[in-house]
Design a protein around this motif. Structure first.
Motif, short mmCIF file in Angstrom:
data_model
loop_
_atom_site.label_atom_id
_atom_site.label_comp_id
_atom_site.label_asym_id
_atom_site.label_seq_id
_atom_site.Cartn_x
_atom_site.Cartn_y
_atom_site.Cartn_z
N SER A 282 -3.62 -9.02 4.86
CA SER A 282 -2.72 -10.27 5.26
C SER A 282 -3.69 -10.35 6.19
CB SER A 282 -1.96 -11.20 5.93
OG SER A 282 -1.95 -12.40 5.94
N GLY A 556 1.21 -10.59 1.77
CA GLY A 556 -0.07 -10.61 2.24
C GLY A 556 -0.82 -10.81 1.14
N ARG A 559 -1.63 -15.07 0.53
CA ARG A 559 -2.25 -15.46 1.61
C ARG A 559 -3.64 -15.80 1.60
NH1 ARG A 559 1.32 -12.71 5.53
NH2 ARG A 559 3.61 -13.08 5.18
N ALA A 585 3.42 -7.88 5.36
CA ALA A 585 1.98 -7.74 5.56
C ALA A 585 1.94 -7.08 7.22
CB ALA A 585 2.10 -9.00 5.47
N SER A 590 -1.82 -10.47 10.74
CA SER A 590 -1.42 -11.90 9.98
C SER A 590 -1.68 -12.83 10.63
CB SER A 590 0.33 -11.94 9.10
OG SER A 590 0.82 -12.94 8.47
#
Length: 740
Positions: A282, A556, A559, A585, A590
């Motif tokens: 992510s 992740g 997203r 993630a 992230s």
């Protein structure tokens, strides 16, 4: 009176027979007589000591050997020692063959006392201790085996070394001794490929069977040090790193793998791995966009060239290489045909190989008189690597529980589950007529399904498991259908994709190769979830008691920057609100990802909270109660997380798209009778998010509806769902026999 003197040779032969028969006392007596006749023949002495040793008279045995050596010159003693060791070696090998491992181990310990630096004997001691379950790292260290192997003049049998390493990998893969022996083997491995194969197979099993990615990483790194099959090792190692949350290493390894690949088919899969690692971490937005665009170009180039010489392993890997397309955009009219064409290409190559190697599996057994009867008891086979504490397991278990066993015989084929957990035992093994476990996808599974004469084979994994391509392409069941685990696979050998009135739009059949079989209400149902005690509180998170809490519970992969931007717009327009972000993630990347978009939308980063994933699923569900509103992801919705949210009575905002992945939450909300929060555009998503954040009464009404739905909704009625699924099976069967 005449006395007959027995020759020393005869005495030795008789003694040897007694020794083999276990009469050690008589054997020792005869060897003593032989020594009297031929005191210069040291073989009698060595065997006498062996006979004493086997009687448990260790001190006497050592005394006999010492006395036998006492009158020798250094050169003689060296030769006698070699001869004694050969006598003990021969008996130790005989004991290992019987098998009589305790005695073999004892003999080899005496060999070690005589020649403590004989590596091959030490390797045998390690093997025997593993067999006798007496192995320990302390014992291994005492042998000083690693130091001996590291010596420049070390003499070792490479085959025995490999056997010992394999035994350690089988019985003590987690032990530091195993890694140490593997590393010390590098300089002695004449055929390094065999060592890497043994270590890598254990690493794969550790990662996917025993869910021990940290061990898999260590073993994968060890494989790289052998400097063979580097690309193959890196393919697996990138996934091991990701599963172990070592995201930077995962990305670097996947990218290195991509740079080293040469063929187009290999580059497609290698780039898929790059994409997988970037998305799992992510926050790598720009890099992910480059990778997905490159993936589409590579796949299109491959489809254009349409190679017909792809090996089975590569074909299975290609099968899953469009996995991430629906995570980036909601365009099934474009992405589904690509998936269908790629799956068709993979299947044609797999079937070519199967026709050459296992043609017997491609034809069903000769029809019995009742085989195609419309009233027969149907044999249903379920095939999956996820029938455990996994989203597929949590949902599918209810169907197993409510199956009508008078009308259906249930066969369950578990993949990559080396041990059966209590969960799997309770919900799947105990609820099936026959259950089989397999490590990996291979012809053994096909042979089992073939012998079981399965009528309808249900694939629960789709493209989440590369080996499913090989298993389903063989078409060992007359009817094959995909349900639950993902979108349809696109394999021509699969007849049906099980859906419902909502999860696919009416026009979806135009771009699906499988026939869409729509159940009357919902394609999924559960009777609820186990809920634990929450361990998450507002004060822990420094959130005021009167604040509005929004929650995102996706990893992740799901997203998407545009969806996150919408979430920030909601947060910006609802004062005193906070967003909790939960899911696997890389925390640092992230956090940068979310905070950058928050800044662009005018939202202070101190309104964001990043949560670790709960170890226990029941606690995770209990913690959902901290949220006032859950914000779904798009273009890939939640599925199990949506079911959990609705079960816990928490309002949900979801955006509906055209692809299967963008309509899961929609079908679930429709089936619980809640339309508040269903958005058909980005603007509506923001509007619903703001409205639900500001209107406490509306949230209470939705929560009340959700709790009431437990008594009325098809989503929470698995007995009814099982009846509808079984009706679908029977209708599929009737259509099949009518076509015969």
């Amino acid at each position: 009176m005449t006395f007959t003197t027995v020759s020393a040779n005869d005495l030795q032969q008789q003694a040897f027979q007694h020794l083999n028969n276990g009469d050690y006392e008589q054997a020792a007596h005869l060897y003593e007589q032989a020594i009297e006749q031929e005191p210069e023949n040291k073989s009698h002495v060595w065997h006498l000591g062996l006979a004493l040793l086997l009687q448990g008279q260790e001190a006497e045995a050592q005394t006999a050997w010492w006395l036998g050596m006492a009158d020798g010159e250094p050169e003689q003693i060296d030769q006698w020692t070699t001869d004694l060791l050969q006598v003990l070696q021969t008996e130790a090998e005989r004991r290992e063959q019987l098998p009589d491992h305790p005695v073999a181990w004892a003999i080899r310990q005496h060999m070690r006392e005589i020649a403590p630096q004989t590596i091959n004997n030490l390797l045998k001691i390690v093997q025997l201790s593993l067999t006798l379950t007496t192995f320990s790292d302390e014992m291994f260290d005492e042998l000083e085996l690693i130091e001996l192997l590291q010596a420049k003049d070390a003499v070792v049998d490479p085959e025995l070394l490999l056997q010992t390493l394999q035994t350690l990998l089988e019985h003590a893969a987690h032990s530091p001794s195993t890694l140490a022996l593997g590393e010390a083997s590098i300089e002695h491995a004449h055929n390094r490929a065999r060592f890497v194969d043994a270590i890598l197979r254990t690493a794969i099993e550790a990662a996917h069977g025993y869910l021990n990615p940290d061990l898999a990483c260590l073993l994968g790194e060890l494989c790289l040090r052998f400097e063979v099959f580097e690309v193959e090792v890196m393919r697996h190692l990138s996934t091991f790193y990701q599963n172990a949350h070592q995201y930077t290493k995962a990305i670097e390894t996947a990218q290195a793998c991509y740079e080293l690949t040469e063929t187009l088919a290999d580059r497609v899969y290698a780039n898929h791995l790059v994409l997988k690692c970037l998305m799992g971490a992510s926050g790598y937005l720009a890099e992910s966009r480059v990778a997905i665009e490159r993936q589409e170009e590579l796949v299109r180039s491959l489809l254009k060239s349409a190679p017909d010489d792809i090996d089975a392993v590569s074909a299975c890997r290609l099968f899953i290489s469009t996995f991430f397309f629906p995570y980036f955009k909601d365009d099934p009219a474009t992405s589904r045909p690509i998936q269908n064409q790629l799956s068709s290409l993979c299947q044609s190559n797999i079937q070519r190989i199967q026709a050459e190697t296992t043609p017997e599996l491609l034809q069903r057994s000769p029809a019995k008189s009742n085989q195609f009867s419309p009233t027969k008891k149907l044999k249903i086979g379920y095939l999956s690597h996820c029938l455990k504490r996994h989203s597929v397991g949590w949902i599918s278990r209810w169907l197993f529980q409510h199956h009508n066993r008078e009308r259906f015989q249930i066969h369950t084929y578990l993949i990559n589950q080396p041990t059966i957990s209590a969960f799997t035992q309770q919900w799947f093994v105990d609820q099936s007529d026959h259950t089989y476990g397999f490590m990996g996808c291979n012809n053994t599974i096909l042979e089992r399904i073939h012998q079981d004469e399965i009528d309808i084979l249900i694939d629960l994994d789709s493209v989440t498991l590369d080996g499913m391509c090989e298993l389903l392409s063989a078409k060992v069941a007359p009817i094959q259908a995909t349900w639950l685990g993902w979108d349809a696979s696109g394999l021509p050998a699969v007849d049906y994709f099980i859906a419902d009135p909502y999860v696919l739009p009416e026009a979806a059949q135009d771009y699906y190769s499988e026939t869409i079989w729509r159940l009357p209400q919902t394609y999924v149902a559960v009777d609820g979830f186990e809920v634990g005690i929450p361990n998450l509180r507002r004060e822990q998170l420094n959130i005021p008691s009167d604040a509005i809490i929004y929650l995102v519970v996706q990893g992740g992969y799901k997203r998407h920057p545009e969806n996150v931007r919408l979430q920030m717009k909601i947060l910006r327009d609802v004062p005193n609100s906070y967003l909790l972000i939960k899911g696997g993630a890389d925390q640092e990347s992230s956090k940068r990802f979310y905070e950058q978009i928050a800044e662009e939308e005018g939202v202070a980063s101190d309104r964001l909270r990043f949560l670790s994933w709960a170890v226990d699923e029941a606690v995770h569900r209990a913690n959902l109660g901290i949220a006032d509103v859950v914000l779904d992801t798009f273009p890939y919705n939640g599925a199990t997380t949506t079911l959990e949210t609705l079960w816990m009575g928490v309002p949900l905002v979801t955006q509906v798209g055209q692809q299967f992945a963008a309509r899961n939450s929609y079908t679930m909300m429709m089936n619980v009778g809640v339309t508040e929060g269903i958005a058909w555009s980005s603007d509506e998503y923001v509007e619903w998010g703001i409205r639900l954040g500001q209107d406490a009464t509306l949230r209470q009404q939705i929560s009340w509806k959700l709790r009431q739905s437990r008594q009325t909704s098809p989503l929470w009625n698995t007995k009814q769902f099982a009846h509808e699924m079984e009706a679908a099976y029977e209708q599929m069967w009737l259509k099949f026999i009518e076509s015969k």
